[in-house]
Motif scaffolding. Structure first.
Motif, PDB file in Angstrom:
ATOM      1  N   PRO A 129       0.825  -1.216   0.000  1.00 46.67           N
ATOM      2  CA  PRO A 129       0.000   0.000   0.000  1.00 46.67           C
ATOM      3  C   PRO A 129       0.855   1.260   0.000  1.00 46.67           C
ATOM      4  O   PRO A 129       1.828   1.370   0.751  1.00 46.67           O
ATOM      5  N   VAL A 130       0.519   2.214  -0.862  1.00 40.40           N
ATOM      6  CA  VAL A 130       1.248   3.478  -0.949  1.00 40.40           C
ATOM      7  C   VAL A 130       0.293   4.639  -0.681  1.00 40.40           C
ATOM      8  O   VAL A 130      -0.921   4.507  -0.793  1.00 40.40           O
ATOM      9  N   ILE A 131       0.857   5.778  -0.339  1.00 34.49           N
ATOM     10  CA  ILE A 131       0.064   6.977  -0.086  1.00 34.49           C
ATOM     11  C   ILE A 131      -0.547   7.448  -1.407  1.00 34.49           C
ATOM     12  O   ILE A 131       0.147   7.478  -2.434  1.00 34.49           O
ATOM     13  N   PRO A 132      -1.835   7.817  -1.432  1.00 30.45           N
ATOM     14  CA  PRO A 132      -2.427   8.348  -2.660  1.00 30.45           C
ATOM     15  C   PRO A 132      -1.603   9.507  -3.194  1.00 30.45           C
ATOM     16  O   PRO A 132      -1.198  10.398  -2.439  1.00 30.45           O
ATOM     17  N   GLY A 133      -1.319   9.478  -4.495  1.00 31.97           N
ATOM     18  CA  GLY A 133      -0.467  10.531  -5.050  1.00 31.97           C
ATOM     19  C   GLY A 133      -0.505  10.551  -6.559  1.00 31.97           C
ATOM     20  O   GLY A 133      -1.435  10.037  -7.192  1.00 31.97           O
ATOM     21  N   SER A 134       0.541  11.130  -7.142  1.00 26.27           N
ATOM     22  CA  SER A 134       0.595  11.332  -8.594  1.00 26.27           C
ATOM     23  C   SER A 134       1.867  10.730  -9.170  1.00 26.27           C
ATOM     24  O   SER A 134       2.783  10.344  -8.438  1.00 26.27           O
ATOM     25  N   ASN A 135       1.912  10.696 -10.498  1.00 30.54           N
ATOM     26  CA  ASN A 135       3.161  10.402 -11.192  1.00 30.54           C
ATOM     27  C   ASN A 135       3.972  11.692 -11.246  1.00 30.54           C
ATOM     28  O   ASN A 135       3.586  12.705 -10.656  1.00 30.54           O
ATOM     29  N   LEU A 136       5.073  11.694 -11.975  1.00 28.56           N
ATOM     30  CA  LEU A 136       5.900  12.901 -12.070  1.00 28.56           C
ATOM     31  C   LEU A 136       5.101  14.043 -12.692  1.00 28.56           C
ATOM     32  O   LEU A 136       4.288  13.836 -13.598  1.00 28.56           O
ATOM     33  N   LEU A 137       5.360  15.245 -12.204  1.00 30.85           N
ATOM     34  CA  LEU A 137       4.642  16.445 -12.637  1.00 30.85           C
ATOM     35  C   LEU A 137       5.531  17.269 -13.554  1.00 30.85           C
ATOM     36  O   LEU A 137       6.563  17.788 -13.129  1.00 30.85           O
ATOM     37  N   ASP A 138       5.145  17.397 -14.799  1.00 30.17           N
ATOM     38  CA  ASP A 138       5.971  18.101 -15.779  1.00 30.17           C
ATOM     39  C   ASP A 138       5.921  19.615 -15.609  1.00 30.17           C
ATOM     40  O   ASP A 138       6.883  20.313 -15.924  1.00 30.17           O
ATOM     41  N   ASN A 139       4.799  20.122 -15.117  1.00 35.42           N
ATOM     42  CA  ASN A 139       4.639  21.574 -15.029  1.00 35.42           C
ATOM     43  C   ASN A 139       3.563  21.904 -14.000  1.00 35.42           C
ATOM     44  O   ASN A 139       2.942  21.009 -13.416  1.00 35.42           O
ATOM     45  N   ILE A 140       3.316  23.192 -13.805  1.00 31.04           N
ATOM     46  CA  ILE A 140       2.350  23.636 -12.804  1.00 31.04           C
ATOM     47  C   ILE A 140       0.927  23.224 -13.179  1.00 31.04           C
ATOM     48  O   ILE A 140       0.092  22.963 -12.296  1.00 31.04           O
ATOM     49  N   THR A 141       0.649  23.118 -14.464  1.00 34.12           N
ATOM     50  CA  THR A 141      -0.686  22.684 -14.889  1.00 34.12           C
ATOM     51  C   THR A 141      -0.951  21.251 -14.428  1.00 34.12           C
ATOM     52  O   THR A 141      -2.025  20.935 -13.897  1.00 34.12           O
ATOM     53  N   ALA A 142       0.044  20.385 -14.631  1.00 31.07           N
ATOM     54  CA  ALA A 142      -0.089  18.994 -14.185  1.00 31.07           C
ATOM     55  C   ALA A 142      -0.211  18.926 -12.668  1.00 31.07           C
ATOM     56  O   ALA A 142      -0.978  18.114 -12.126  1.00 31.07           O
ATOM     57  N   ALA A 143       0.536  19.798 -11.967  1.00 25.42           N
ATOM     58  CA  ALA A 143       0.474  19.822 -10.498  1.00 25.42           C
ATOM     59  C   ALA A 143      -0.908  20.264 -10.024  1.00 25.42           C
ATOM     60  O   ALA A 143      -1.456  19.708  -9.068  1.00 25.42           O
ATOM     61  N   THR A 144      -1.475  21.253 -10.707  1.00 31.86           N
ATOM     62  CA  THR A 144      -2.800  21.754 -10.342  1.00 31.86           C
ATOM     63  C   THR A 144      -3.855  20.660 -10.514  1.00 31.86           C
ATOM     64  O   THR A 144      -4.710  20.453  -9.646  1.00 31.86           O
ATOM     65  N   GLU A 145      -3.789  19.957 -11.636  1.00 29.06           N
ATOM     66  CA  GLU A 145      -4.745  18.880 -11.892  1.00 29.06           C
ATOM     67  C   GLU A 145      -4.597  17.756 -10.874  1.00 29.06           C
ATOM     68  O   GLU A 145      -5.596  17.194 -10.390  1.00 29.06           O
ATOM     69  N   ALA A 146      -3.358  17.441 -10.525  1.00 27.82           N
ATOM     70  CA  ALA A 146      -3.114  16.360  -9.554  1.00 27.82           C
ATOM     71  C   ALA A 146      -3.638  16.739  -8.176  1.00 27.82           C
ATOM     72  O   ALA A 146      -4.260  15.917  -7.485  1.00 27.82           O
ATOM     73  N   ALA A 147      -3.403  17.982  -7.775  1.00 29.22           N
ATOM     74  CA  ALA A 147      -3.847  18.431  -6.452  1.00 29.22           C
ATOM     75  C   ALA A 147      -5.368  18.420  -6.350  1.00 29.22           C
ATOM     76  O   ALA A 147      -5.932  18.049  -5.316  1.00 29.22           O
ATOM     77  N   GLU A 148      -6.047  18.799  -7.441  1.00 32.68           N
ATOM     78  CA  GLU A 148      -7.512  18.786  -7.439  1.00 32.68           C
ATOM     79  C   GLU A 148      -8.041  17.358  -7.345  1.00 32.68           C
ATOM     80  O   GLU A 148      -9.058  17.105  -6.695  1.00 32.68           O
ATOM     81  N   ARG A 149      -7.340  16.431  -7.988  1.00 35.98           N
ATOM     82  CA  ARG A 149      -7.765  15.034  -7.951  1.00 35.98           C
ATOM     83  C   ARG A 149      -7.504  14.406  -6.575  1.00 35.98           C
ATOM     84  O   ARG A 149      -8.371  13.702  -6.029  1.00 35.98           O
TER      85      ARG A 149
END
Length: 447
Positions: A129-149
């Protein structure tokens, strides 16, 4: 078995390794920077070589200088300790090319687990089991989408992070862009790698880690767990073993998951799997440290197993001489890290000459340090100057023993955090074991 080992480190951990080698009948080679010419590890080793100027980048991180010293001395192995080159896959690979054993896992494993994003994916595939998270973030747009999810608050983390660096808490959308840019800059500066990923920030959790030893035949033994939730800015200050939050059922679960994680990467040597444990008993993989940990001594205290000696034996190809059923946790151990810093001045680092020194002693009290009277602490390295490790028949006794040891510890000429640590040990929540990774931030608000 190796006849000679070079220790690619300094301070208390270099001395710890030298002592283990002496007890095993192995000759030792110390390396030192110009600032460490009078350091204790240089005097204790059988041979010593200067490898460069004071700055780490020109000395303790200077791979060619260290390898040249190993070749010149005839050392058959290099022990990297912790920090510096201990989790550097290139260095481990260079050691192999020079036909010098690297006392640690393979370069491939270090590289795979050092990439936090790859580690997360590996563990997910292995059913850990891992902490819910994202793959690598290429830019701030990807970071924004990941944070909202994922949902705020979130943690931005450097792929190559470690030692508490490259981590930043983001509480709401207005903080994200600035945090993203700062964390990426810090990651580039500290690790020469600006890649970031994101994890859900979990509050009210404990930082639990499991110590492993794995031999070349794939036998893995878990040496219990350590509680590491007393942290300041993601840097551990107090560790204990066992954890008050782990009962026999949870310990069995940790052992099973940890063995699964080690098997997933074909791990060999000593290592640590770090987890977050929430109040509901959910365990989440954070990362794997492919090296000896600062706090390994608390595990040694309660298991009676010398982890450094077994690192050396495993690197020499010897199998583990014990099984999981042989591991018993006897008593309670606590470690306090003594840092040369002033807690009353926002933990300002302190360097200077040790004018007076008296360290604690007594049954089941261990003082790991490179300090001696009239030694001048250089300003170029980590602020940790000593570790006090105690073991008691139960947790209450261990706390009292540590309080007595901190009171007995005397050092003049520099600032240090012993009184600060003593205050933590006296806190009612700490005494009750009812503390989490936000302990210090909540305590500072109370005071």
């Amino acid at each position: 078995m190796f006849s000679k080992i070079l220790i690619a480190n300094r301070g208390e951990i270099a001395i710890r390794i030298i002592r283990a080698c002496k007890e095993m009948g192995i000759s030792t080679v110390a390396v030192f920077s110009e600032a460490d010419r009078d350091a204790l590890h240089v005097s204790l080793a059988d041979e010593s070589y200067c490898i460069g100027p004071a700055t780490s980048s020109e000395s303790y991180l200077n791979m060619s200088a260290i390898l040249s010293a190993a070749v010149a001395s005839g050392a058959g192995a290099i022990h990297p300790g912790y920090g510096f080159l201990s989790e550097n896959a290139r260095f481990a690979s260079f050691c192999k090319e020079c036909k010098i054993a690297f006392i640690g896992p393979s370069a491939e494993v270090i590289n795979r687990m050092g990439d936090k994003d790859a580690a997360r994916r590996t563990m997910t595939e292995a059913g850990v089991p891992v902490i819910p998270g994202s793959n690598l973030l290429d830019n701030i747009t990807a970071a924004t989408e990941a944070a909202e999810r994922i949902g705020y608050p979130v943690l931005l983390k450097a792929r190559a992070g470690g030692g508490g660096k490259g981590i930043r808490l983001v509480k709401n959308p207005s903080e994200l862009e600035n945090a993203f840019n700062i964390t990426r800059s810090e990651a580039i500066s500290s690790f020469s790698d600006g890649a970031l990923y994101m994890e859900k920030f979990l509050s009210g959790v404990k930082h639990i880690e499991a110590q492993i030893l794995s031999d070349s035949s794939g036998n893995t033994v878990v040496l219990g767990e350590r509680e590491c939730s007393i942290q300041r800015r993601n840097q551990k200050l107090i560790e204990e073993c066992p954890s008050t939050a782990v009962d026999s059922k949870m310990r069995k679960k940790i052992i099973e998951i940890t063995k699964k994680a080690a098997a997933a990467v074909g791990y060999c040597n000593a290592g640590t799997i770090e987890y977050l444990l929430d109040r509901e008993g959910n365990l989440y993989f954070m990362e794997m440290n492919t090296r000896l940990q600062v706090e390994h001594g608390v595990t040694e205290m309660v298991t009676g197993i010398d982890i450094v000696k077994w690192q050396i034996r495993i690197a020499a190809g010897l199998p583990l001489a014990f099984r999981q059923s042989d591991i018993k946790l006897v008593g309670n151990a606590i470690e306090c890290r003594i840092n040369a810093e002033n807690p009353n001045l926002d933990f300002r680092p302190s360097a200077g000459t040790v004018e007076l020194l008296h360290f604690p002693g007594g049954p089941w009290v261990r003082f790991d340090s490179a300090l001696y009277q009239n030694y001048t602490i250089p300003p170029f390295y980590d602020s940790m100057i000593a570790k006090i490790i105690v073991c008691g028949g139960n947790r209450e006794e261990a706390i009292r023993k540590m309080q007595a040891s901190l009171c007995e510890f005397v050092i003049e000429g520099i600032d240090h955090n012993a009184d600060f640590l003593c205050d933590i040990l006296s806190d009612k929540d700490f005494k009750a074991g009812d503390y989490y990774i936000d302990f210090l931030s909540k305590r500072s608000k109370r005071t």
